[in-house]
Scaffold this motif. Structure first.
Motif, PDB file in Angstrom:
ATOM      1  N   LYS A  36     -83.399 -17.220 -46.793  1.00  0.00           N
ATOM      2  CA  LYS A  36     -83.179 -18.506 -46.141  1.00  0.00           C
ATOM      3  C   LYS A  36     -83.610 -19.658 -47.037  1.00  0.00           C
ATOM      4  O   LYS A  36     -84.730 -19.673 -47.546  1.00  0.00           O
ATOM      5  N   GLU A  38     -84.463 -23.704 -47.440  1.00  0.00           N
ATOM      6  CA  GLU A  38     -84.977 -24.788 -46.609  1.00  0.00           C
ATOM      7  C   GLU A  38     -84.315 -26.093 -47.033  1.00  0.00           C
ATOM      8  O   GLU A  38     -84.530 -26.574 -48.147  1.00  0.00           O
ATOM      9  N   ASP A 154     -86.158 -24.021 -36.272  1.00  0.00           N
ATOM     10  CA  ASP A 154     -87.168 -24.072 -37.336  1.00  0.00           C
ATOM     11  C   ASP A 154     -88.264 -25.110 -37.082  1.00  0.00           C
ATOM     12  O   ASP A 154     -88.594 -25.922 -37.952  1.00  0.00           O
ATOM     13  N   ARG A 222     -83.853 -32.089 -37.057  1.00  0.00           N
ATOM     14  CA  ARG A 222     -82.951 -30.977 -37.332  1.00  0.00           C
ATOM     15  C   ARG A 222     -81.554 -31.379 -36.866  1.00  0.00           C
ATOM     16  O   ARG A 222     -81.398 -31.947 -35.785  1.00  0.00           O
TER      17      ARG A 222
END
Length: 233
Positions: A36, A38, A154, A222
């Protein structure tokens, strides 16, 4: 496979062995890059979790390991002694506020008397403009003519142990107020309930959490790209 990995990491990787075996710790095994990446916004807090040490495992292993961070294969550890925006805490590397120059590959090294391994995670910090929405948005899918839930992703590093989570939701930069019958922000959670999903509900959504640190308030944003799928006949 996950249980086996945790067992190996919890028992073998973080159990101190006799000093006679310390030579093994000098050569670190590189486990590769975390799957993953970021993607974060400039000016906001960022917490990079060491990929080898999930939060729930940290309390039990922290007394027995030494954890360090490096950036872009540099021999210098981060954060530096004079660094004020960056610190390591509970197995995570914090940057507050993040800057575009913080973008790069961060390598987390865990080491004890007999064991050493490394794993990398990539961070990209973008300017906070709509131009980068396609790069930083999380795709989520809801089904037409049903009710569904969007999840602000997240945020666990910032909401852990909190029961008063408050998220503000936006669609195309317009605030979805609490009196909106179409959208309902579920109190105390990171969820947005969407009633009777329609094709025009597709698009970009933003969820914003306010985070306090040393008397200052920061936004954690987000972005979500909502896609609508039709019901199967």
């Amino acid at each position: 496979m996950l249980r086996l990995y945790v067992l190996v990491m919890g028992v073998s990787a973080f159990t101190l062995q006799p000093a006679a075996h310390t030579g093994a710790a000098r050569s670190c095994r590189f486990r590769g890059r975390h799957y993953k990446r970021e993607f974060r916004l400039e000016g906001e807090p960022v917490a990079l979790r060491c990929p080898q040490v999930p939060y729930w495992l940290w309390a039990s292993v922290s007394p027995r390991i030494n954890l360090t961070w490096h950036k872009n294969d540099s021999a210098r550890t981060v954060p530096g002694e004079e660094e004020t925006r960056m610190w390591a805490q509970d197995g995570a590397l914090w940057l507050l506020p993040a800057l575009q120059e913080d973008s790069g590959t961060y390598v987390c090294t865990t080491r004890n008397a007999s064991y050493c391994d490394k794993m990398s995670i990539e961070l990209r910090v973008f300017e906070n403009t709509d131009a980068f929405l396609p790069f930083i948005s999380y795709p989520q899918i809801l089904t037409l003519s049903t009710s569904g839930v969007l999840v602000c992703p997240d945020l666990s590093e910032f909401t852990r142990d909190k029961t008063d989570v408050k998220i503000q939701w936006y669609k195309d930069s317009l605030l979805l107020d609490k009196d909106n019958e179409k959208f309902l922000s579920v109190r105390g959670t990171t969820h947005l309930l969407v009633h009777d999903v329609a094709l025009e509900d597709a698009g970009y959504y933003r969820c914003v959490l306010t985070f306090a640190h040393e008397g200052q308030q920061y936004n954690i944003t987000r972005s979500i790209e909502l896609r609508i799928k039709k019901k199967k006949k």
